[in-house]
Enzyme design. Structure first.
Site, PDB file in Angstrom:
ATOM      1  N   HIS A  52      -7.717   9.989   3.745  1.00 34.03           N
ATOM      2  CA  HIS A  52      -7.362   8.977   4.754  1.00 34.03           C
ATOM      3  C   HIS A  52      -7.776   9.443   6.155  1.00 34.03           C
ATOM      4  CE1 HIS A  52      -4.287   7.833   1.590  1.00 34.03           C
ATOM      5  NE2 HIS A  52      -4.980   6.729   1.771  1.00 34.03           N
ATOM      6  N   GLY A  53      -7.967   8.496   7.051  1.00 37.70           N
ATOM      7  CA  GLY A  53      -8.158   8.824   8.457  1.00 37.70           C
ATOM      8  C   GLY A  53      -9.613   8.953   8.876  1.00 37.70           C
TER       9      GLY A  53
ATOM     10  N   ASP B 291       0.851  -1.200   0.000  1.00 39.37           N
ATOM     11  CA  ASP B 291       0.000   0.000   0.000  1.00 39.37           C
ATOM     12  C   ASP B 291       0.886   1.250   0.000  1.00 39.37           C
ATOM     13  OD1 ASP B 291      -2.436   1.393   0.173  1.00 39.37           O
ATOM     14  OD2 ASP B 291      -2.354   1.465   2.371  1.00 39.37           O
ATOM     15  N   HIS B 292       0.618   2.174  -0.909  1.00 42.82           N
ATOM     16  CA  HIS B 292       1.346   3.455  -0.988  1.00 42.82           C
ATOM     17  C   HIS B 292       2.869   3.304  -1.033  1.00 42.82           C
ATOM     18  CE1 HIS B 292      -2.140   6.066  -0.603  1.00 42.82           C
ATOM     19  NE2 HIS B 292      -2.611   5.235   0.299  1.00 42.82           N
TER      20      HIS B 292
ATOM     21  N   GLY C 264      -9.137   5.793   1.225  1.00 42.20           N
ATOM     22  CA  GLY C 264      -9.857   6.588   2.214  1.00 42.20           C
ATOM     23  C   GLY C 264     -11.327   6.211   2.292  1.00 42.20           C
TER      24      GLY C 264
HETATM   25  P1  13P Z   1      -9.052   4.852   5.480  1.00 45.50           P
HETATM   26  O1  13P Z   1      -8.162   5.746   6.286  1.00 45.50           O
HETATM   27  O2  13P Z   1     -10.315   5.551   5.093  1.00 45.50           O
HETATM   28  O3  13P Z   1      -9.320   3.545   6.124  1.00 45.50           O
HETATM   29  O4  13P Z   1      -8.281   4.548   4.099  1.00 45.50           O
HETATM   30  C1  13P Z   1      -7.249   3.586   4.057  1.00 45.50           C
HETATM   31  C2  13P Z   1      -6.490   3.628   2.788  1.00 45.50           C
HETATM   32  O5  13P Z   1      -6.833   4.259   1.819  1.00 45.50           O
HETATM   33  C3  13P Z   1      -5.258   2.799   2.738  1.00 45.50           C
HETATM   34  O6  13P Z   1      -4.553   2.973   1.546  1.00 45.50           O
HETATM   35  O1  G3H Z   2      -3.205   5.022   3.536  1.00 43.83           O
HETATM   36  C1  G3H Z   2      -2.514   4.746   4.510  1.00 43.83           C
HETATM   37  C2  G3H Z   2      -2.879   3.553   5.291  1.00 43.83           C
HETATM   38  O2  G3H Z   2      -3.938   3.836   6.158  1.00 43.83           O
HETATM   39  C3  G3H Z   2      -1.660   3.004   5.986  1.00 43.83           C
HETATM   40  O3  G3H Z   2      -1.321   3.795   7.055  1.00 43.83           O
HETATM   41  O4  G3H Z   2       1.083   4.338   6.673  1.00 43.83           O
HETATM   42  O5  G3H Z   2       0.052   4.439   8.983  1.00 43.83           O
HETATM   43  O6  G3H Z   2       0.477   2.239   7.867  1.00 43.83           O
HETATM   44  P1  G3H Z   2       0.169   3.694   7.680  1.00 43.83           P
HETATM   45 ZN    ZN Z   3      -4.582   4.956   0.815  1.00 43.10          ZN
END
Ligand code: 13P
Ligand code: G3H
Ligand code: ZN
Length: 312
Positions: free
Chosen positions: A182-183, A83-84, A214
């Site tokens: 996010h968040g 992820d990311h 998100g």
């Molecule tokens: P949320 O913060 O809405 O759960 O999104 C998570 C996300 O996009 C992880 O890549």
């Molecule tokens: O989009 C980000 C995800 O919620 C992952 O969060 O980088 O704190 O692990 P993190």
């Molecule tokens: Zn994300």
């Protein structure tokens, strides 16, 4: 079925008008909670691991935990995704790691040409290894009702750019900015998503999987439970489930959830510590926290419409 790339599950989701849940995992309890829900719901799913998760648990532990999940639940149709990913180097490390079947390169903060160049570099490397790539275009951020159209357009995904981006990078899926963030604090006022933009992107990129980051709904009962037992999450607000369902029907194939997992665990732990102050056997509270993750994910699978869709 076991470990797979997202190709087949996205194609079936797109054609079937449902979406695949992608759940962020950092430890054993969350991996167990998510895969139990996927197994119970007979749903295809994605475990996603961020750079922060790798730093927190260490990749050796995460890899072994996912292997254990696959051994325990042989019927799972599971993709494992970075992820990311912030740069080519981390994406390369994950492509080289047998547990990952998919990586995200997030170069969305860079100018378009740079984003295209880095994404293409990751795509070429990943495709040569039989793995798939998600990229991101646009900037995630809540759309407030009072914001001018021109300001909204400054960060939402531009459909012209999206067409060029997909054509030039040959990426497998694209995270789009449609008003989510996010968040736990996604909207200051009423929730708004640019669903017309999802429609437009789907029209222009026929058959191509779009990803919604998100996507947590920030259930108010969890926020209230946190706050009742000492938490401070004032005005936490997420994407209403009806909006998620609409976006999914319009072509969103992957829905990312992390915050709702964090809230489910935190609410359970806060309640437990406040109501059972003499207990210190951590299994007594981590087990219900794991169950809370499983139940929350089971509910998400209903919202996304992917129950019973796993190829076993
Ligand atoms: P949320 O913060 O809405 O759960 O999104 C998570 C996300 O996009 C992880 O890549
Ligand atoms: O989009 C980000 C995800 O919620 C992952 O969060 O980088 O704190 O692990 P993190
Ligand atoms: Zn994300």
């Amino acid at each position: 079925m076991g470990l797979v790339t997202t190709k087949g599950m996205f194609k079936r989701a797109y054609d079937g008008g449902y979406a695949i849940g992608a759940f962020n995992v950092n430890n054993m309890e969350v991996i167990q909670g998510v895969v139990e829900a996927l197994a119970m719901g007979n749903a295809p799913g994605i475990l996603q691991i961020s750079k922060g998760a790798r730093q927190y648990a260490g990749m050796t532990y995460l890899r072994k935990l996912v292997e254990a999940a696959l051994e325990e639940h042989k019927e799972l149709e599971l993709a494992v995704h970075l992820d990311h990913g912030p740069d080519f180097e981390l994406c390369k490390a994950c492509v080289d790691d047998p547990i990952f079947t998919s990586v995200m390169i997030d170069a969305s903060a860079l100018p378009l040409e740079e984003n295209i160049r880095i994404t293409k570099q990751v795509v070429d490397y990943a495709h040569a290894a039989g793995k798939v790539v998600e990229a991101e275009l646009g900037r995630l951020g809540g759309i407030e009702e009072h914001v001018q159209v021109s300001e909204k357009e400054a960060f939402l995904t531009d459909p012209d750019e999206a067409e060029i981006f997909v054509e030039r990078t040959k990426v497998d899926s694209l995270a789009v900015a449609i008003g989510t963030s996010h968040g736990a604090y996604k909207f200051k006022g009423e929730p708004v998503l640019a669903l017309d933009l999802v429609e437009e992107l789907t029209r222009r990129l026929k058959g191509f999987p779009l990803v919604m980051h998100g996507s947590s709904s920030v259930p108010q009962e969890l926020v209230e439970l946190c706050n009742k037992y000492g938490g401070q999450l004032p005005n936490a607000r997420g994407v209403p489930e009806e909006m998620i369902s609409k976006a999914v029907k319009m072509g969103i194939c992957k829905v990312n959830i992390d915050t709702d997992i964090r809230l489910a665990i935190t609410a359970k732990l806060r309640e437990f510590f406040a109501t059972q102050p003499s207990v210190f056997d951590y299994r007594k509270y981590l087990a219900p926290a794991r169950d809370a993750v499983r139940n929350m994910v089971l509910h998400k699978l209903d919202v996304l419409g992917c129950k019973g869709k796993a190829v076993t």
